[in-house]
Design an enzyme around this catalytic site. Structure first.
Site, mmCIF file in Angstrom:
data_model
loop_
_atom_site.group_PDB
_atom_site.id
_atom_site.type_symbol
_atom_site.label_atom_id
_atom_site.label_comp_id
_atom_site.label_asym_id
_atom_site.label_seq_id
_atom_site.Cartn_x
_atom_site.Cartn_y
_atom_site.Cartn_z
ATOM 1 N N LYS A 1 -3.215 3.871 -7.987
ATOM 2 C CA LYS A 1 -1.965 3.114 -8.132
ATOM 3 C C LYS A 1 -2.227 1.755 -8.763
ATOM 4 O O LYS A 1 -1.416 1.249 -9.550
ATOM 5 C CB LYS A 1 -1.296 2.948 -6.767
ATOM 6 C CG LYS A 1 -0.723 4.235 -6.186
ATOM 7 C CD LYS A 1 -0.003 3.954 -4.880
ATOM 8 C CE LYS A 1 0.685 5.204 -4.351
ATOM 9 N NZ LYS A 1 -0.250 6.260 -3.998
ATOM 10 N N GLU B 140 2.476 -5.157 -2.473
ATOM 11 C CA GLU B 140 3.637 -5.467 -3.297
ATOM 12 C C GLU B 140 4.784 -5.949 -2.410
ATOM 13 O O GLU B 140 4.812 -5.682 -1.196
ATOM 14 C CB GLU B 140 4.070 -4.271 -4.134
ATOM 15 C CG GLU B 140 4.506 -3.059 -3.350
ATOM 16 C CD GLU B 140 4.822 -1.873 -4.256
ATOM 17 O OE1 GLU B 140 5.720 -1.100 -3.898
ATOM 18 O OE2 GLU B 140 4.168 -1.716 -5.306
ATOM 19 N N HIS C 254 7.707 6.449 5.406
ATOM 20 C CA HIS C 254 7.496 6.366 3.955
ATOM 21 C C HIS C 254 7.313 7.742 3.327
ATOM 22 O O HIS C 254 6.797 7.846 2.218
ATOM 23 C CB HIS C 254 6.303 5.467 3.624
ATOM 24 C CG HIS C 254 6.354 4.141 4.307
ATOM 25 N ND1 HIS C 254 7.331 3.206 4.044
ATOM 26 C CD2 HIS C 254 5.566 3.600 5.270
ATOM 27 C CE1 HIS C 254 7.134 2.153 4.807
ATOM 28 N NE2 HIS C 254 6.075 2.370 5.564
ATOM 29 N N ARG D 110 1.412 15.904 -10.896
ATOM 30 C CA ARG D 110 1.486 17.251 -10.328
ATOM 31 C C ARG D 110 2.956 17.622 -10.167
ATOM 32 O O ARG D 110 3.845 16.806 -10.416
ATOM 33 C CB ARG D 110 0.813 17.278 -8.955
ATOM 34 C CG ARG D 110 1.371 16.219 -8.005
ATOM 35 C CD ARG D 110 0.797 16.322 -6.616
ATOM 36 N NE ARG D 110 1.063 15.160 -5.785
ATOM 37 C CZ ARG D 110 2.207 14.905 -5.162
ATOM 38 N NH1 ARG D 110 3.221 15.738 -5.287
ATOM 39 N NH2 ARG D 110 2.355 13.825 -4.426
#
Length: 659
Positions: A116, A200, A235, A291
């Site tokens: 990421k 973030e 999440h 994917r």
């Protein structure tokens, strides 16, 4: 096209790939762990190969064993599904080295988006808007704390190497940062073998919107529109729909172009998903999943395309079946994920044998993807998803109406599930109005996660009918002479009306039901008044009853003294109570720390004799890829420890005793 493919996965995605392969005339090879020898995907495939013991690291994550199985079976290609090795560049390279086609993107593309942090840096260079954050290589505590202070709170910690909510934590204040970092890094290390994290800013009312992209090796690329995946817990996605509610054509076009640009930047080939977080008029790149996604069926529903077929054709070197201008949105689709978990216990995963499982059969516009059958076990080793239920209709209202009917017709018993939550979400007014964001479940928790209501009259009548029928059949079977008066199950009494009492625990209370047998049924004394119950022959093992002038069907399952009653689109848990048994007024001792779910002890942080304060972390438990800190409920002294790092523990097992 390939003649034989191996599917390097398990569960519903393996079954999903097998269905498409079978339709195309492709032979399939399944792989499995020792725990999955009798699994549904193994039964469906043309051939199967054992990989190793139950833990994924010893089976589904063993690249060498999977490649060997593919070569032994003569497979020309490997479909990785999602999860496990699906985004592992080394696996893709191992396939190529063995002369086997990897049904997925090139290794370089996987690497570019597999981190990421690296993906965000790449998108930043390309001018794609990002959420303010830190995605640097320096993972020292001082740098992470400095970055957190600069970003501000609340902030989000995310594992750089993976997804699915593993290694993701919300941090509300500086005081919570160190503990959250330790948990996030531990989960990331366990799930992905890499504890690198990024930070973030945590947006307060964002929507999670993703774009399905597809590219071939001839340089063609399209997007197949968007999916809204905002409704989440831990999440992880719970509800997905396509198209996104309220999405206007201009924003759809802008997000689609941005997603395709991101995929082109890394030389992408195959199926991928570019995920954005949107708030107000802005949208920000989050990550790209290299994917197929769990939620791909909603895209298939609105486009009429089989994305697994697209994957197979692209991997075989064929061009994309359609160009961008050929793709159209037809109607609306909603998918919900049925999980083996307990929403009342903070969505703790649940294990156990699925003793009863029924999905709506033949419902128009309904699709069910599952890898679980009645009698299968949900274990601690793998993801707890049982099924995906997908509804498609000409518009969103029609899709939601079909979804509600499908959920009402779904029955499961043997393990805790989120089925009641899914039913509550489907009928929630704000959800039906399309007002969704990632905080939806938390914001409406009191409503969506309310304790089960007391069983209604229909459920009690069904329970009484079931128990009377059971008593009748048992009485007849128990005696050698069926004509004996002792074989009669009429509740006959010498000096009055015959009746049968049933004491049923319902939540915290006990209901006393008195059934007076009558021709064709019985009169039932209920706590809120008597009613006549008429019983007719039912279909498919169900009870056909008439109560208070209303006819309905019900199904009752019994396990020991526990009854599960399915009626009117809901299930109710009852227990036969012994009226002569003394009430148990003693709850668990306050000093006994019990395992909240079955799992593996990763770390014990205290020793006998330690003085601990309320909230102190005693040990870390992992179950189904989720790590939980077990804390002290009160100040005390550790008097005994009943487990060690590496132990597998059962639900309710005593872990630590505090004095």
């Amino acid at each position: 096209m390939f003649g034989t493919i191996l599917i390097a996965n398990r569960g519903e995605i393996a079954c999903r790939v097998i269905r498409t392969a079978r339709r195309l005339g492709i032979r399939t090879v399944a792989v499995h762990s020792e725990a999955d020898a009798g699994a549904m995907h193994v039964a469906m495939a043309d051939e199967s190969r054992l990989l190793g013991p139950a833990p994924a690291r010893d089976s589904y994550l063993r690249i060498d064993a999977i490649i060997a199985a593919a070569l032994a079976a003569g497979a020309e290609a490997i479909h990785p599904g999602y999860g496990f090795l699906s985004e592992n560049a080394e696996f893709a390279e191992a396939c190529a080295a063995a002369g086997i086609v990897f049904i997925g993107p090139p290794p370089a593309a996987i690497r570019a988006m597999g981190s990421k942090s690296a993906a965000k840096a790449l998108m930043e260079q390309a001018g794609v808007p990002l959420v303010p954050g830190y995605h640097g290589a320096d993972q020292s505590a001082a740098i992470l704390r400095e970055a957190a202070d600069r970003i501000g709170y609340p902030l989000l910690i995310k594992a750089s190497a993976g997804g699915g909510g593993k290694g993701m934590k919300i941090v509300e204040s500086p005081a919570d940062l160190d503990g959250a970092l330790a948990l996030a890094k531990g989960e990331a290390r366990s799930a992905f073998g890499d504890d690198h994290v990024l930070l973030e800013r945590y947006l307060t009312r964002p929507r999670h919107i993703e774009i399905q992209v597809f590219a071939d090796s001839q340089g063609n690329m399209v997007h197949l529109f968007e999916r809204d995946c905002s409704i989440q817990r831990r999440h992880q996605k719970v509800v997905e729909e396509a198209p996104a509610p309220g999405m206007d054509p201009a924003r759809r076009d802008a997000m689609g172009r941005a997603a395709c640009d991101a995929a082109r930047a890394i030389g992408y080939v195959g199926a991928g998903t570019v995920e954005f977080i949107a708030e107000g008029d802005a949208f920000h790149f989050m990550e790209m999943n290299t994917r197929l996604q769990v939620e791909h069926p909603v895209t298939e529903a609105i486009t009429g395309q089989d994305l697994v077929e697209w994957q197979l054709r692209v991997a075989a070197g064929q061009p994309l079946p359609l160009a961008q201008d050929d793709l159209r949105i037809a109607g609306h689709a909603v998918e919900v994920r049925l999980y083996a978990e307990d929403p009342a216990r903070d969505f703790a995963p649940s294990t156990g044998r699925v003793e009863h499982l029924r999905f709506p059969a033949g419902e128009h516009g309904i699709r069910v993807d599952t890898g679980i059958r009645q009698g299968d076990a949900v274990t601690i080793h793998y993801d707890p998803m049982i099924a995906k239920i997908i509804a498609h209709g000409p518009d969103r209202a029609a899709a939601l109406a079909r979804l509600s009917r499908a959920l009402a017709g779904t029955e499961i018993a043997g393990t805790a599930t989120n089925l009641a939550l899914l039913r509550a979400i489907a009928s929630q007014p704000e959800f039906r109005a399309g007002a969704v964001d990632t905080g939806f479940i938390a914001r409406h928790g009191a409503e969506l996660l309310a304790p089960p209501a007391a069983a209604p009259r229909a459920a009690l009548a069904a329970a009484a009918a079931f128990l009377l029928a059971e008593r009748t059949s048992r009485a007849a079977a128990d005696l050698a002479d069926p004509h004996s008066p002792w074989a009669a199950a009429t509740a006959w009494r010498m000096n009055g009306d015959g009746y049968q009492d049933f004491h049923l625990a319902d939540g915290e209370g006990v209901r006393v039901l008195r059934a007076h047998l009558r021709p064709g049924g019985f009169r039932l004394d209920l706590p809120d008044g008597a009613a006549d119950v008429v019983q007719h022959p039912g279909a498919d093992g169900a009870l056909a009853l008439r109560l208070d002038g209303r006819a309905f069907a019900a199904r009752v399952l019994r396990r020991d003294d526990h009854l599960t009653v399915f009626v009117d689109g809901a299930s109710h848990a009852l227990r036969l109570a012994d009226p002569l048994a003394a009430a148990n007024t003693e709850g668990p001792a306050a000093g006994r720390i019990l395992a909240p779910i079955p799992g593996k002890v990763l770390e014990v942080l205290v020793s006998p004799g330690d003085v601990v304060a309320r909230g102190a972390v005693l040990l870390v438990l992992e179950a189904m890829k989720v790590q939980m800190r077990i804390t002290a409920p009160a100040d005390g002294t550790v008097s005994a420890i009943h487990c060690a790092a590496g132990d597998l523990v059962e639900d309710g097992m005593e872990l630590v005793t505090l004095g």
